[in-house]
Design a protein around this motif. Structure first.
Motif, PDB file in Angstrom:
ATOM      1  N   ALA A 187      -7.194  -1.786   5.798  1.00  0.00           N
ATOM      2  CA  ALA A 187      -8.404  -1.117   5.293  1.00  0.00           C
ATOM      3  C   ALA A 187      -8.316   0.394   5.464  1.00  0.00           C
ATOM      4  N   GLU A 188      -7.823   0.849   6.609  1.00  0.00           N
ATOM      5  CA  GLU A 188      -7.704   2.280   6.856  1.00  0.00           C
ATOM      6  C   GLU A 188      -6.674   2.915   5.923  1.00  0.00           C
ATOM      7  N   CYS A 189      -5.556   2.221   5.724  1.00  0.00           N
ATOM      8  CA  CYS A 189      -4.515   2.716   4.808  1.00  0.00           C
ATOM      9  C   CYS A 189      -5.070   2.891   3.396  1.00  0.00           C
ATOM     10  N   LYS A 190      -5.753   1.871   2.907  1.00  0.00           N
ATOM     11  CA  LYS A 190      -6.292   1.936   1.550  1.00  0.00           C
ATOM     12  C   LYS A 190      -7.314   3.048   1.411  1.00  0.00           C
ATOM     13  N   SER A 191      -8.182   3.220   2.403  1.00  0.00           N
ATOM     14  CA  SER A 191      -9.197   4.258   2.284  1.00  0.00           C
ATOM     15  C   SER A 191      -8.588   5.651   2.379  1.00  0.00           C
ATOM     16  N   ARG A 192      -7.585   5.847   3.240  1.00  0.00           N
ATOM     17  CA  ARG A 192      -6.945   7.162   3.366  1.00  0.00           C
ATOM     18  C   ARG A 192      -6.147   7.517   2.120  1.00  0.00           C
ATOM     19  N   LEU A 193      -5.367   6.574   1.612  1.00  0.00           N
ATOM     20  CA  LEU A 193      -4.571   6.853   0.422  1.00  0.00           C
ATOM     21  C   LEU A 193      -5.441   6.977  -0.821  1.00  0.00           C
ATOM     22  N   GLY A 194      -6.586   6.329  -0.823  1.00  0.00           N
ATOM     23  CA  GLY A 194      -7.497   6.411  -1.959  1.00  0.00           C
ATOM     24  C   GLY A 194      -8.188   7.754  -2.071  1.00  0.00           C
ATOM     25  N   PRO A 214      -0.566  -6.433   5.026  1.00  0.00           N
ATOM     26  CA  PRO A 214      -0.664  -6.274   6.482  1.00  0.00           C
ATOM     27  C   PRO A 214       0.517  -6.962   7.165  1.00  0.00           C
ATOM     28  N   VAL A 215       1.191  -6.244   8.059  1.00  0.00           N
ATOM     29  CA  VAL A 215       2.322  -6.793   8.799  1.00  0.00           C
ATOM     30  C   VAL A 215       1.851  -7.220  10.191  1.00  0.00           C
ATOM     31  N   ARG A 216       1.141  -6.317  10.844  1.00  0.00           N
ATOM     32  CA  ARG A 216       0.521  -6.545  12.146  1.00  0.00           C
ATOM     33  C   ARG A 216      -0.854  -5.903  12.100  1.00  0.00           C
ATOM     34  N   PRO A 217      -1.667  -6.065  13.140  1.00  0.00           N
ATOM     35  CA  PRO A 217      -3.004  -5.461  13.091  1.00  0.00           C
ATOM     36  C   PRO A 217      -3.002  -3.946  12.817  1.00  0.00           C
ATOM     37  N   LEU A 218      -2.050  -3.216  13.349  1.00  0.00           N
ATOM     38  CA  LEU A 218      -2.002  -1.774  13.099  1.00  0.00           C
ATOM     39  C   LEU A 218      -0.728  -1.368  12.375  1.00  0.00           C
ATOM     40  N   CYS A 219      -0.279  -2.194  11.454  1.00  0.00           N
ATOM     41  CA  CYS A 219       0.903  -1.870  10.652  1.00  0.00           C
ATOM     42  C   CYS A 219       0.722  -2.462   9.253  1.00  0.00           C
ATOM     43  N   THR A 220       0.829  -1.608   8.272  1.00  0.00           N
ATOM     44  CA  THR A 220       0.673  -2.027   6.882  1.00  0.00           C
ATOM     45  C   THR A 220       1.909  -1.614   6.096  1.00  0.00           C
ATOM     46  N   GLU A 221       2.438  -2.550   5.316  1.00  0.00           N
ATOM     47  CA  GLU A 221       3.564  -2.249   4.430  1.00  0.00           C
ATOM     48  C   GLU A 221       3.005  -1.888   3.063  1.00  0.00           C
ATOM     49  N   ILE A 222       3.452  -0.754   2.552  1.00  0.00           N
ATOM     50  CA  ILE A 222       3.019  -0.297   1.241  1.00  0.00           C
ATOM     51  C   ILE A 222       4.228  -0.282   0.330  1.00  0.00           C
ATOM     52  N   THR A 223       4.119  -0.980  -0.789  1.00  0.00           N
ATOM     53  CA  THR A 223       5.193  -1.024  -1.771  1.00  0.00           C
ATOM     54  C   THR A 223       4.704  -0.353  -3.043  1.00  0.00           C
ATOM     55  N   LEU A 224       5.447   0.641  -3.473  1.00  0.00           N
ATOM     56  CA  LEU A 224       5.135   1.370  -4.695  1.00  0.00           C
ATOM     57  C   LEU A 224       6.197   1.040  -5.728  1.00  0.00           C
ATOM     58  N   ALA A 225       5.775   0.510  -6.851  1.00  0.00           N
ATOM     59  CA  ALA A 225       6.681   0.235  -7.966  1.00  0.00           C
ATOM     60  C   ALA A 225       6.206   1.060  -9.159  1.00  0.00           C
ATOM     61  N   VAL A 226       7.095   1.873  -9.705  1.00  0.00           N
ATOM     62  CA  VAL A 226       6.741   2.771 -10.808  1.00  0.00           C
ATOM     63  C   VAL A 226       7.778   2.642 -11.913  1.00  0.00           C
ATOM     64  N   HIS A 227       7.299   2.463 -13.114  1.00  0.00           N
ATOM     65  CA  HIS A 227       8.169   2.538 -14.286  1.00  0.00           C
ATOM     66  C   HIS A 227       7.778   3.809 -15.023  1.00  0.00           C
ATOM     67  N   TYR A 228       8.759   4.660 -15.298  1.00  0.00           N
ATOM     68  CA  TYR A 228       8.455   5.925 -15.957  1.00  0.00           C
ATOM     69  C   TYR A 228       9.448   6.200 -17.061  1.00  0.00           C
ATOM     70  N   GLU A 229       8.996   7.029 -17.999  1.00  0.00           N
ATOM     71  CA  GLU A 229       9.859   7.476 -19.086  1.00  0.00           C
ATOM     72  C   GLU A 229       9.545   8.943 -19.360  1.00  0.00           C
ATOM     73  N   ILE A 230      10.544   9.788 -19.225  1.00  0.00           N
ATOM     74  CA  ILE A 230      10.398  11.208 -19.532  1.00  0.00           C
ATOM     75  C   ILE A 230      10.569  11.356 -21.035  1.00  0.00           C
ATOM     76  N   LYS A 231       9.614  12.000 -21.681  1.00  0.00           N
ATOM     77  CA  LYS A 231       9.630  12.095 -23.142  1.00  0.00           C
ATOM     78  C   LYS A 231      10.679  13.072 -23.674  1.00  0.00           C
ATOM     79  N   ASN A 232      10.988  14.128 -22.921  1.00  0.00           N
ATOM     80  CA  ASN A 232      11.995  15.094 -23.331  1.00  0.00           C
ATOM     81  C   ASN A 232      13.379  14.463 -23.126  1.00  0.00           C
TER      82      ASN A 232
END
Length: 159
Positions: free
Chosen positions: A14-21, A90-108
């Protein structure tokens, strides 16, 4: 191109989501970002500098997700198309794993070709995630590693 990054934060889910948000709390920690302005509750006007004069600009918009542990986003306009997913586990009570997956395309086409060779968007994302993590972990100075494309240019050739 597709990027996937995983990092661990020493905070509850919850803390991770609120801080990153709340981008207002950490946007000054970004090293190469030139603009990160929240234009509404669901959109962010976002720009960053890359090597060789590349300037990426896009408007990111959040997309409805069926899971509360997931945030999806996509770009609207700009010179780089993005779509991505952020997954909080959530991994442990005070440890959260965040996975970011991004697909991008540069137009130039020139900068798209350069990115396929030098991976500068990957280096940018890695550097910014480390900077954000160090900010949240309480380190005063953001971590900035030497970009991989620069280090390989100056290595001696092996026979």
């Amino acid at each position: 191109m597709l990027l996937q990054k995983t990092l661990h934060m020493n905070q509850s889910l919850a803390e991770c989501k609120s801080r990153l948000g709340s981008i207002h709390s950490y946007r000054r920690q970004f090293l190469m970002v030139t603009k990160a302005t929240v234009t509404s509750s669901r959109t962010v006007d976002f720009s960053f500098r890359g090597p060789l004069g590349f300037e990426a600009h896009t408007v990111l918009m959040s997309v409805e997700s069926d899971s509360p542990e997931r945030c999806a986003f996509e770009s609207v306009g700009g010179n780089i198309d993005l779509m991505g997913l952020i997954d909080f586990t959530p991994v442990r009570p005070l440890c959260t794993e965040i996975t970011l997956a991004v697909h991008y395309e540069i137009k130039n086409k020139l900068f798209a070709w350069l990115d396929r060779r030098l991976h500068f968007v990957d280096a940018f994302v890695t550097s910014e995630l480390r900077s954000i993590r160090s900010h949240f972990e309480g380190i005063a100075i953001p971590y900035h590693e030497r970009a991989p494309m620069v280090s390989t240019m100056y290595e001696t050739a092996t026979a």
